[in-house]
Design a protein around this motif. Sequence first.
Motif, mmCIF file in Angstrom:
data_model
loop_
_atom_site.group_PDB
_atom_site.id
_atom_site.type_symbol
_atom_site.label_atom_id
_atom_site.label_comp_id
_atom_site.label_asym_id
_atom_site.label_seq_id
_atom_site.Cartn_x
_atom_site.Cartn_y
_atom_site.Cartn_z
ATOM 1 N N ARG A 85 0.805 -1.221 0.025
ATOM 2 C CA ARG A 85 0.064 0.067 0.142
ATOM 3 C C ARG A 85 0.734 1.340 0.064
ATOM 4 N N GLY A 86 2.206 1.270 0.219
ATOM 5 C CA GLY A 86 3.006 2.361 0.202
ATOM 6 C C GLY A 86 3.751 2.748 -0.756
ATOM 7 N N MET A 87 3.590 1.898 -1.823
ATOM 8 C CA MET A 87 4.451 2.053 -3.090
ATOM 9 C C MET A 87 4.191 3.461 -3.445
ATOM 10 N N PRO A 88 5.305 4.079 -4.032
ATOM 11 C CA PRO A 88 5.301 5.398 -4.318
ATOM 12 C C PRO A 88 4.278 5.697 -5.427
ATOM 13 N N GLU A 89 4.009 4.992 -6.205
ATOM 14 C CA GLU A 89 2.930 5.139 -7.232
ATOM 15 C C GLU A 89 1.671 5.228 -6.697
ATOM 16 N N LEU A 90 1.117 4.469 -5.645
ATOM 17 C CA LEU A 90 -0.144 4.485 -5.045
ATOM 18 C C LEU A 90 -0.082 5.927 -4.095
ATOM 19 N N GLU A 91 1.064 5.921 -3.457
ATOM 20 C CA GLU A 91 1.006 7.547 -2.453
ATOM 21 C C GLU A 91 0.696 8.486 -3.748
ATOM 22 N N MET A 109 1.704 5.715 -13.289
ATOM 23 C CA MET A 109 1.950 6.771 -12.651
ATOM 24 C C MET A 109 3.161 7.434 -12.934
ATOM 25 N N GLN A 110 4.117 6.640 -13.558
ATOM 26 C CA GLN A 110 5.366 7.222 -13.974
ATOM 27 C C GLN A 110 5.393 7.471 -15.356
#
Length: 241
Positions: A39-45, A223-224
């Motif tokens: 849940r803390g992946m940079p993309e999801l953040e 998201m990238q």
Amino acid sequence: MRRDPVQFADASGTPVVGTLRETGCRAAVVLTHGIVGYRGMPELEALAGALEGTRDVLSIDVRGHGDSPGRFTWGRDEWMQVEAAARYLGAPARPVAAVGFSFGGYHTAKAALSGAPLDRVVLVGAPFDFRLYDRMPLNRALWRHLPLMIRRRRRLPRVERLPRMRERGLSARDLSRITVPTLVVHGADDWLVSRRHAEAFAAAIPRATFLEIERGLHAEYLMQSSPGAFVAALREFLTLP
């Protein structure tokens, strides 16, 4: 935006760990990562921040991933965690959508067809079945994006034995039970899940809309590669009339 850790249990009693971002919206959305994600992946953040003001956002760790206990069941039971997240957010009294990435899309679709109280569904780079041989293991797109994959922060999951082929996958008949508006998103440069899977979801789900993002990468990697196009489409789809 308030950002709080939360924990609740699914129908089997298995704990689910999540992060809830509250802005006081009347509707909410569940974000579910793919395999080897959390849940803390940079993309999801980044996505959670981009959705601020559209809906409250709950990102979850499915079993065997991140901080949630247990072992990953390869899609057999993880759908119950998406359903539990929707109920935790107040569904069905409150509108709750679900966005699933890669295998998280598989869990989300299975939750929706099993009757989870969702008002909208988004499947991003989701596998319709486990037959990925049309893209794997050695394709040019994979090698081209290998550096990006290596740089990605990962937390290795705890998994059960891989099920037999006949135990895997969804069917068009199953998916026809999804009656809510559904957005099926495919990145044109997805190196793992081919367009075939997105087309199968779009054809089987009665109220599905298919969106292919030019030069888009696989699932959370959108998201990238294409954050502007992806977030704009998602915000428009999730905005209540």
